[in-house]
Motif scaffolding. Structure first.
Motif, short mmCIF file in Angstrom:
data_model
loop_
_atom_site.label_atom_id
_atom_site.label_comp_id
_atom_site.label_asym_id
_atom_site.label_seq_id
_atom_site.Cartn_x
_atom_site.Cartn_y
_atom_site.Cartn_z
N ILE A 108 0.87 -1.18 0.00
CA ILE A 108 0.00 0.00 0.00
C ILE A 108 0.91 1.23 0.00
CG2 ILE A 108 -1.64 1.35 1.36
CD1 ILE A 108 -2.88 -1.25 2.30
N SER A 123 -2.56 0.44 -4.23
CA SER A 123 -2.27 -0.87 -3.66
C SER A 123 -1.98 -1.85 -4.80
CB SER A 123 -3.44 -1.38 -2.81
OG SER A 123 -4.54 -1.69 -3.64
N ILE A 137 -7.68 2.87 0.56
CA ILE A 137 -7.14 1.53 0.30
C ILE A 137 -7.09 0.79 1.63
CG2 ILE A 137 -4.99 0.30 -0.20
CD1 ILE A 137 -5.95 1.20 -2.73
N GLY A 139 -5.91 -3.14 3.59
CA GLY A 139 -5.14 -4.36 3.42
C GLY A 139 -4.99 -5.10 4.73
#
Length: 205
Positions: A108, A123, A137, A139
């Motif tokens: 990221i 990302s 984003i 993750g």
């Protein structure tokens, strides 16, 4: 269990009005066993550029070192500061080179474009396919919870203080519902004239 979830962790990056944030939890574990509670998962790559590596922690350390070397060589050769978009292309290419034996990380990237200070987030999957949204984003193992929180809280053109509040609330509430992440968080607020690093205490169980 996927190898990408072996060490656990949660990460989020968000755009604001000429500012961007990136945040991660502090836990390092081996599946459900907690090994360390003060691990840095976000790496400083430039004045306005940071990259985080959800996934296998050993691969994260390897990839961060390799991409830092390439970034330094680029800046020496070009005699200029690398832009976030160029950095993401460089990292994407590096991951794709190893596609038949990939690094188990899903990077990221968060930063500000030099000069314009437009926020940039990106990302990738483990073979370097980029995703460049206009909002945020997420993750790590808490991705499902993070999506829900970010969709609820994020708004366009957030000020730095509102962006910090939104990022921290989304991250903390998400990994409170994920057994493989948590133990506090660190948030990097990137603005045109400064980078602010804040630590957050959360549940310690």
């Amino acid at each position: 269990m996927s190898i990408l979830t072996y060490n656990g962790g949660a990460m989020v990056a968000m755009k604001g009005d000429k500012c961007v944030s990136i945040a991660a939890d502090r836990r390092f574990g081996v599946q459900a066993q907690t090994v360390d509670t003060s691990v840095d998962k976000i790496f400083h790559m430039g004045n306005y550029l940071f990259v985080g590596f959800p996934g296998l922690h050993t691969d994260a350390q390897t990839v961060s070192g390799k991409v830092r070397l390439r970034k330094n060589l680029y800046e020496l050769k070009e005699d200029r500061i690398i832009r976030p978009q160029v950095f993401s292309s460089m990292l994407s290419q590096m991951l794709y080179e190893k596609r038949f034996g990939p690094f188990f990380v899903e990077p990221i990237i968060a930063g500000l474009e030099p000069g314009t200070y437009n926020p940039y987030v990106c990302s990738m999957d483990l073979i370097g396919c980029p995703n460049k949204p206009q909002d945020f984003i997420v993750g790590g193992t808490a991705s499902g919870q993070l999506y829900g929180m970010c969709e609820s809280l994020w708004e366009p053109n957030l000020t730095p203080e509102d962006l910090f509040e939104t990022t921290s609330q989304a991250l903390v509430n998400a990994f409170d519902r994920d057994a493989l992440s948590g133990w506090g968080a660190v948030i990097y607020m990137i603005e045109p004239k400064k980078v602010t690093i804040r630590s957050i205490k959360t549940r310690m169980d």
